[in-house]
Design a protein around this motif. Structure first.
Motif, mmCIF file in Angstrom:
data_model
loop_
_atom_site.group_PDB
_atom_site.id
_atom_site.type_symbol
_atom_site.label_atom_id
_atom_site.label_comp_id
_atom_site.label_asym_id
_atom_site.label_seq_id
_atom_site.Cartn_x
_atom_site.Cartn_y
_atom_site.Cartn_z
ATOM 1 N N THR A 38 54.341 -15.526 -10.948
ATOM 2 C CA THR A 38 55.104 -16.689 -10.152
ATOM 3 C C THR A 38 54.580 -17.966 -10.625
ATOM 4 O O THR A 38 55.637 -18.735 -11.047
ATOM 5 C CB THR A 38 54.839 -16.415 -8.550
ATOM 6 N N PRO A 39 53.359 -17.973 -10.541
ATOM 7 C CA PRO A 39 53.190 -19.629 -11.377
ATOM 8 C C PRO A 39 53.429 -20.009 -12.578
ATOM 9 O O PRO A 39 53.934 -21.210 -12.912
ATOM 10 C CB PRO A 39 51.503 -19.654 -11.201
ATOM 11 N N VAL A 40 53.531 -18.878 -13.799
ATOM 12 C CA VAL A 40 54.243 -19.088 -15.014
ATOM 13 C C VAL A 40 55.261 -19.456 -14.876
ATOM 14 O O VAL A 40 55.862 -20.330 -15.495
ATOM 15 C CB VAL A 40 53.719 -17.892 -16.040
ATOM 16 N N LEU A 41 56.331 -18.940 -14.163
ATOM 17 C CA LEU A 41 57.571 -19.158 -13.806
ATOM 18 C C LEU A 41 57.845 -20.326 -13.116
ATOM 19 O O LEU A 41 58.827 -21.183 -13.597
ATOM 20 C CB LEU A 41 58.490 -17.786 -13.286
ATOM 21 N N ALA A 42 57.152 -20.674 -12.360
ATOM 22 C CA ALA A 42 57.214 -22.053 -11.707
ATOM 23 C C ALA A 42 57.154 -23.087 -12.582
ATOM 24 O O ALA A 42 57.800 -24.347 -12.831
ATOM 25 C CB ALA A 42 56.317 -22.281 -10.587
ATOM 26 N N GLU A 43 55.969 -23.074 -13.580
ATOM 27 C CA GLU A 43 55.690 -24.033 -14.681
ATOM 28 C C GLU A 43 56.987 -24.107 -15.719
ATOM 29 O O GLU A 43 57.341 -25.061 -15.961
ATOM 30 C CB GLU A 43 54.726 -23.652 -15.452
ATOM 31 N N ILE A 44 57.523 -22.881 -15.990
ATOM 32 C CA ILE A 44 58.689 -23.135 -16.897
ATOM 33 C C ILE A 44 59.757 -23.583 -16.220
ATOM 34 O O ILE A 44 60.614 -24.206 -17.021
ATOM 35 C CB ILE A 44 58.920 -21.363 -17.360
ATOM 36 N N ALA A 45 60.028 -23.389 -15.035
ATOM 37 C CA ALA A 45 61.409 -23.777 -14.351
ATOM 38 C C ALA A 45 61.157 -25.283 -14.406
ATOM 39 O O ALA A 45 62.396 -26.179 -14.426
ATOM 40 C CB ALA A 45 61.261 -23.304 -12.883
ATOM 41 N N GLU A 46 60.107 -25.846 -14.219
ATOM 42 C CA GLU A 46 59.914 -27.319 -14.296
ATOM 43 C C GLU A 46 59.921 -27.889 -15.547
ATOM 44 O O GLU A 46 60.594 -28.967 -15.702
ATOM 45 C CB GLU A 46 58.374 -27.747 -13.542
ATOM 46 N N GLU A 47 59.435 -27.467 -16.468
ATOM 47 C CA GLU A 47 59.425 -27.666 -17.972
ATOM 48 C C GLU A 47 60.680 -27.621 -18.602
ATOM 49 O O GLU A 47 61.127 -28.391 -19.413
ATOM 50 C CB GLU A 47 58.376 -26.796 -18.784
ATOM 51 N N PRO A 94 51.957 -13.313 -20.844
ATOM 52 C CA PRO A 94 51.562 -14.934 -20.726
ATOM 53 C C PRO A 94 52.453 -15.823 -20.916
ATOM 54 O O PRO A 94 53.444 -15.565 -21.687
ATOM 55 C CB PRO A 94 50.466 -14.818 -21.870
ATOM 56 N N LYS A 95 52.451 -17.090 -20.555
ATOM 57 C CA LYS A 95 53.468 -18.072 -20.751
ATOM 58 C C LYS A 95 53.855 -18.281 -22.231
ATOM 59 O O LYS A 95 54.940 -18.333 -22.188
ATOM 60 C CB LYS A 95 52.987 -19.481 -19.950
ATOM 61 N N ALA A 96 52.947 -18.315 -23.169
ATOM 62 C CA ALA A 96 53.347 -18.681 -24.357
ATOM 63 C C ALA A 96 54.389 -17.473 -24.914
ATOM 64 O O ALA A 96 55.256 -17.823 -25.465
ATOM 65 C CB ALA A 96 52.266 -18.718 -25.212
ATOM 66 N N ARG A 97 54.201 -16.355 -24.511
ATOM 67 C CA ARG A 97 54.638 -15.139 -25.021
ATOM 68 C C ARG A 97 56.215 -15.133 -24.320
ATOM 69 O O ARG A 97 57.221 -15.066 -25.051
ATOM 70 C CB ARG A 97 54.102 -13.909 -24.985
ATOM 71 N N LEU A 98 56.204 -15.589 -23.206
ATOM 72 C CA LEU A 98 57.306 -15.484 -22.435
ATOM 73 C C LEU A 98 58.193 -16.757 -22.945
ATOM 74 O O LEU A 98 59.440 -16.442 -23.223
ATOM 75 C CB LEU A 98 57.224 -15.785 -20.998
ATOM 76 N N LEU A 99 57.717 -17.690 -23.256
ATOM 77 C CA LEU A 99 58.495 -18.921 -23.613
ATOM 78 C C LEU A 99 59.216 -18.473 -25.081
ATOM 79 O O LEU A 99 60.092 -18.877 -25.508
ATOM 80 C CB LEU A 99 57.520 -20.208 -23.635
#
Length: 111
Positions: A38-47, A94-99
């Motif tokens: 969830t926090p990873v998705l929240a960061e991506i949503a904002e970015e 991880p965020k980097a992999r998801l992005l």
């Protein structure tokens, strides 16, 4: 930033009818990896707010949509573009992999 919630009733309007790509996080309260992502998705949503919408759907409370998209494990992330699913992944990553995965799919879809 909190992620917006979608339900069986609002799925058509808030996911399928959107002009931008929409990443839907199918999750449940009892699922520890769901809370980790969830926090990873929240960061991506904002970015990526200019290019991507991220929504959360509680699979326990909205079984119809989860069943329609054959969600069997949680968390499941499905990227929709033009009302159709174009990419699916299961599990927290991880965020980097998801992005990297999202960027690859979104770039391919633009061609």
């Amino acid at each position: 930033m909190s992620l917006s919630v979608v339900t069986d009733e609002t799925f058509q309007e808030l996911v399928l009818d959107q002009d931008k790509p929409v990443l839907v996080d199918f999750w449940a309260q009892w699922c520890p990896p769901c809370h980790m992502i969830t926090p990873v998705l929240a960061e991506i949503a904002e970015e990526r707010a200019d290019a991507l919408i991220i929504r959360k759907l509680n699979s326990d409370e909205n079984p119809l949509t989860a069943r329609n998209y054959q969600v069997m494990s949680l968390p499941t992330l499905i990227l929709f573009r033009g009302g159709s699913p174009v990419w699916t992944t299961v599990g927290a990553r991880p965020k980097a992999r998801l992005l990297a995965d999202l960027d690859a799919v979104l770039e391919t879809a633009r061609v």
